[in-house]
Design a protein around this motif. Structure first.
Motif, PDB file in Angstrom:
ATOM      1  N   ARG A  20      47.260 -35.615  95.946  1.00  0.00           N
ATOM      2  CA  ARG A  20      47.826 -36.503  96.526  1.00  0.00           C
ATOM      3  C   ARG A  20      48.948 -36.962  95.670  1.00  0.00           C
ATOM      4  O   ARG A  20      49.956 -37.625  96.269  1.00  0.00           O
ATOM      5  CB  ARG A  20      47.294 -38.408  96.698  1.00  0.00           C
ATOM      6  N   ARG A  21      49.425 -37.136  95.161  1.00  0.00           N
ATOM      7  CA  ARG A  21      50.297 -37.422  94.027  1.00  0.00           C
ATOM      8  C   ARG A  21      51.708 -36.471  94.080  1.00  0.00           C
ATOM      9  O   ARG A  21      52.640 -36.318  94.124  1.00  0.00           O
ATOM     10  CB  ARG A  21      50.107 -37.657  92.949  1.00  0.00           C
TER      11      ARG A  21
ATOM     12  N   ASP B 239      53.366 -36.450  97.762  1.00  0.00           N
ATOM     13  CA  ASP B 239      54.035 -37.711  97.313  1.00  0.00           C
ATOM     14  C   ASP B 239      55.741 -37.932  96.965  1.00  0.00           C
ATOM     15  O   ASP B 239      56.321 -38.051  97.587  1.00  0.00           O
ATOM     16  CB  ASP B 239      53.400 -39.326  97.312  1.00  0.00           C
TER      17      ASP B 239
ATOM     18  N   LEU C 138      55.307 -43.728 103.538  1.00  0.00           N
ATOM     19  CA  LEU C 138      53.976 -44.401 102.632  1.00  0.00           C
ATOM     20  C   LEU C 138      54.290 -46.259 101.960  1.00  0.00           C
ATOM     21  O   LEU C 138      52.693 -46.728 101.654  1.00  0.00           O
ATOM     22  CB  LEU C 138      55.092 -43.399 101.226  1.00  0.00           C
ATOM     23  N   VAL C 139      54.789 -46.426 101.417  1.00  0.00           N
ATOM     24  CA  VAL C 139      55.877 -48.049 101.457  1.00  0.00           C
ATOM     25  C   VAL C 139      54.358 -49.250 101.788  1.00  0.00           C
ATOM     26  O   VAL C 139      53.921 -49.855 101.213  1.00  0.00           O
ATOM     27  CB  VAL C 139      56.928 -48.636 100.957  1.00  0.00           C
TER      28      VAL C 139
ATOM     29  N   TYR D  20      52.547 -47.805 104.308  1.00  0.00           N
ATOM     30  CA  TYR D  20      51.238 -47.248 104.418  1.00  0.00           C
ATOM     31  C   TYR D  20      50.069 -49.041 103.237  1.00  0.00           C
ATOM     32  O   TYR D  20      49.054 -49.113 103.165  1.00  0.00           O
ATOM     33  CB  TYR D  20      51.131 -46.390 104.171  1.00  0.00           C
ATOM     34  N   ASN D  21      50.968 -48.330 101.947  1.00  0.00           N
ATOM     35  CA  ASN D  21      50.036 -48.571 100.572  1.00  0.00           C
ATOM     36  C   ASN D  21      50.629 -50.119 100.281  1.00  0.00           C
ATOM     37  O   ASN D  21      49.092 -50.746 100.291  1.00  0.00           O
ATOM     38  CB  ASN D  21      51.223 -48.381  99.823  1.00  0.00           C
ATOM     39  N   ARG D  22      51.578 -50.878 101.548  1.00  0.00           N
ATOM     40  CA  ARG D  22      51.278 -52.280 101.263  1.00  0.00           C
ATOM     41  C   ARG D  22      50.673 -52.985 102.406  1.00  0.00           C
ATOM     42  O   ARG D  22      49.643 -53.559 101.642  1.00  0.00           O
ATOM     43  CB  ARG D  22      52.778 -53.261 101.665  1.00  0.00           C
TER      44      ARG D  22
ATOM     45  N   LEU E  87      47.640 -51.223 102.995  1.00  0.00           N
ATOM     46  CA  LEU E  87      46.247 -50.896 102.271  1.00  0.00           C
ATOM     47  C   LEU E  87      45.626 -52.644 101.829  1.00  0.00           C
ATOM     48  O   LEU E  87      44.566 -52.484 101.258  1.00  0.00           O
ATOM     49  CB  LEU E  87      46.283 -49.774 101.960  1.00  0.00           C
ATOM     50  N   LEU E  88      47.151 -52.630 100.655  1.00  0.00           N
ATOM     51  CA  LEU E  88      46.787 -53.384  99.479  1.00  0.00           C
ATOM     52  C   LEU E  88      46.231 -54.585 100.546  1.00  0.00           C
ATOM     53  O   LEU E  88      45.351 -55.509  99.879  1.00  0.00           O
ATOM     54  CB  LEU E  88      48.064 -53.848  99.023  1.00  0.00           C
TER      55      LEU E  88
ATOM     56  N   HIS F 299      44.749 -42.008 102.141  1.00  0.00           N
ATOM     57  CA  HIS F 299      45.349 -42.052 100.406  1.00  0.00           C
ATOM     58  C   HIS F 299      43.859 -42.310  99.722  1.00  0.00           C
ATOM     59  O   HIS F 299      43.391 -42.372  98.513  1.00  0.00           O
ATOM     60  CB  HIS F 299      45.134 -44.032 100.497  1.00  0.00           C
TER      61      HIS F 299
END
Length: 363
Positions: free
Chosen positions: A133-134, A137, A151-152, A154-156, A158-159, A256
């Motif tokens: 995945r890395r 990305d 991506l930013v 989504y990760n925010r 998800l957190l 993720h």
């Protein structure tokens, strides 16, 4: 596109450094643990805003110092850019492009495109899904600013959703807010799934021929994108999996948890391939990555090679060296013998000893 110069101050084991690069092949040589890889890391940092090792900013600062500075000059389509990076122990890094501060990492992407290749990349296929995945990305972020944004976000989301899942046992009144984060995850996650699928399709158009050449015509390689959930099913899957998410206190569905599989003659070499097959496929992937970047941006990326020649047999070395002939390359090695044995043209060499360039000259 090519890097013109690099300046470091209090970065890793360098107190000060100034390097002028050749447009062709630049070789950094010297014993292990002298600082060769640190130069590649600084170049990669200026392209992606992150260390290829995953190091935190404070770990990049020379021991005993409070801050570090990087200055990079790069030319792209006859336009010069200067990237200034200020690393601080307890604050977010500061970045400026041509003297103008930027506020988001996405503004840095696309000025310098690099393909980084280190010995550990040869283990990409046998490593866990996070490494693959890395890979997706890192390359997509350099090529597509819209991907970076999604991506930013989504990760925010998800957190925040995972944090909420952990809190709900103590604060059940917050349960209704899960819908808000589900909506955010779906909105941005479906975009990631779409971009990743398109990227893998484009990569497959190149990797088959590359791998056929590397394997002497014996093997056919295909990369298969394995989304955790299909784009059109994501929203329903989030709703269906909510009870399990609440039990596990974690989001179990989404990009993720995506992966890639590598099929050689139809066989999944993650599970059934030899180490030789896995490494050849990883090299094919990297070589195809270079071609794909050129296809998408119209320019060759800069190739960063970290002591990778010593890990390849002579046939695979020759395949990699043939790529070096057409793009600016910065390569590290313990000696020049690998290049000299192949009668390969070196344009400039730098001898690195304990964080100092003790000799540099055109070859």
């Amino acid at each position: 596109m090519y890097i013109e110069s690099l300046e470091l101050e209090n970065y890793r084991n360098y107190r000060t450094l100034h390097m002028e690069f050749h447009k062709g092949t630049n070789v950094l040589y010297g014993d292990n643990a002298q600082g060769k890889t640190n130069v590649l890391e600084a170049l990669y940092l200026c392209a992606t805003a992150k260390s290829h090792k995953g190091s935190k900013d404070r770990e990049l600062i020379r021991f005993g110092e409070e801050e570090a500075h990087i200055k990079l000059r790069v030319k792209r389509q006859d336009v010069s850019y200067r990237i200034d990076m200020h690393l601080k122990k307890n604050k977010t890094k500061g970045v400026a492009i041509n003297g103008i501060p930027i506020h988001r990492a996405s503004e840095l992407f696309g000025i310098l495109n690099v393909v980084f290749f280190a010995p550990e990349d040869l283990d990409l296929i046998k490593d866990g899904p996070a490494a693959r995945r890395r890979f997706l990305d890192v390359e997509l972020c350099q090529l597509n600013k819209l991907y970076v944004h999604n991506l930013v976000q989504y990760n925010r989301a998800l957190l925040q959703r995972n944090k909420l899942l952990k809190e709900l046992s103590q604060k059940p009144q917050l349960a209704d807010t899960l819908d808000v984060w589900d909506l955010q995850l779906f909105r941005y996650g479906r975009e990631l799934i779409g971009f990743r699928g398109q990227f893998v399709d484009k990569l497959n158009a190149l990797v088959a021929d590359t791998h056929k050449n590397l394997s002497g015509g014996k093997e056919e390689l295909r990369i298969q994108y394995e989304p955790c959930v299909r784009e059109e099913d994501f929203e329903a899957a989030l709703r269906k999996g909510r009870e399990q998410d609440l039990r596990q206190k974690s989001t179990l569905v989404g990009p993720h948890r995506d992966d890639l599989s590598f099929l050689v003659n139809g066989m999944d070499i993650r599970k059934f391939g030899s180490q030789g097959q896995q490494r050849t496929a990883a090299l094919s992937l990297k070589l195809s990555e270079i071609d794909l970047v050129k296809q998408l941006i119209g320019e060759e990326p800069v190739l960063l090679l970290d002591d990778v020649l010593s890990e390849l047999d002579s046939h695979r070395q020759n395949q990699l060296l043939s790529v070096i002939r057409r793009t600016q390359t910065v390569v590290t090695c313990t000696g020049l013998q690998d290049f000299l044995e192949h009668h390969f043209e070196i344009d400039k060499v730098f001898e690195v000893v304990n964080g100092t360039i003790v000799d540099e000259h055109e070859y």
